[in-house]
Design an enzyme around this catalytic site. Structure first.
Site, PDB file in Angstrom:
ATOM      1  N   LYS A 120     -19.600 -19.866 -43.352  1.00  0.00           N
ATOM      2  CA  LYS A 120     -20.172 -20.850 -44.463  1.00  0.00           C
ATOM      3  C   LYS A 120     -20.074 -22.271 -43.937  1.00  0.00           C
ATOM      4  O   LYS A 120     -20.880 -23.367 -44.079  1.00  0.00           O
ATOM      5  CB  LYS A 120     -19.195 -20.937 -45.719  1.00  0.00           C
ATOM      6  N   ASP A 138     -21.363 -20.556 -51.131  1.00  0.00           N
ATOM      7  CA  ASP A 138     -19.885 -20.906 -51.849  1.00  0.00           C
ATOM      8  C   ASP A 138     -19.820 -20.229 -53.087  1.00  0.00           C
ATOM      9  O   ASP A 138     -21.040 -19.508 -53.427  1.00  0.00           O
ATOM     10  CB  ASP A 138     -19.462 -22.020 -51.885  1.00  0.00           C
TER      11      ASP A 138
END
Ligand code: SF4
Length: 211
Positions: A120, A138
């Site tokens: 991420k 997320d």
């Protein structure tokens, strides 16, 4: 959800916010990398409050190596997991300094090899600092993608790969920012603000909050 609906969702999100970006404060790709690294399980706001105190003086790889783990810990004590984050941020700075001459690498592989940098974080840096059309999924994007039916998936990687497949090319660069902001402020976890939602008529969620 069909392609026309997906396109309409992004048309509306773009109309409401033509130039979305991260809420993290930074001035260089390196500062963005460190801010994202610090933001795991913490709010962007809390990260900004901390980084404002040390970025001006120590916001470079040399600066953080000089500051050291103990020094950095003092500045980020208010953020969750601060000990591990201080350790990773200084180790990452040292590698960037020694292996990349102080310049943040622009490949996913190199980024993910840095301590504390996962998929991420790499995606955020590639997208926001280097302009690549990556999807940094997320918790907010995961929720919005599943509720709306935009890109349902069992885990964040599933959703990321689906978004890459279904988001029309012209929206790819900004898609993750729009979805994060939508999840953070409208399609919130506990009681989504469906009556105020600009894409409610396009959303497949069965348990919408009534007006
Ligand atoms: S209608 Fe409700 S569930 Fe659907 S995107 Fe909007 S806020 Fe989220």
């Amino acid at each position: 959800m069909n392609a026309a609906k997906r396109r309409e969702i992004f048309e509306r999100l773009r109309a409401a916010n033509p130039q979305p970006t991260t809420e993290l404060e930074y001035e260089t790709p390196f500062q963005l990398l460190i801010a994202v690294l610090l933001s795991a399980q913490a709010t962007d706001k809390s990260v900004n409050i901390a980084t404002r105190k040390f970025f001006p003086q120590y916001g470079t790889p040399q600066g953080l190596v000089q500051l050291g783990e103990a020094g950095l810990t003092e500045f980020i004590k208010t953020i969750g997991l601060f000990r591990t984050k201080a350790k990773n941020a200084v180790a990452t700075s040292r590698i960037i300094l020694e292996q990349y001459r102080g310049v943040v690498p622009q490949s996913r592989e190199a980024l993910e090899a840095l301590p504390g940098v996962g998929r991420k974080t790499a995606n955020v840096v590639l997208n926001t600092a280097f302009g690549m059309p990556t999807m940094a999924v997320d918790t907010h994007i995961f929720r919005v993608s599943n509720r709306t039916g935009l890109a349902p998936g069992k885990n964040v990687l599933d959703v990321e790969l689906k978004l890459e497949k279904v988001v029309p090319a012209e929206f790819k660069q900004d898609a993750h920012h729009w979805l994060i902001l939508h999840g953070r402020y409208i399609c919130v976890a506990r009681k989504p603000k469906c009556p105020q939602c600009g894409i409610a008529d396009l959303c497949d969620y069965r348990s919408k909050t009534p007006a």
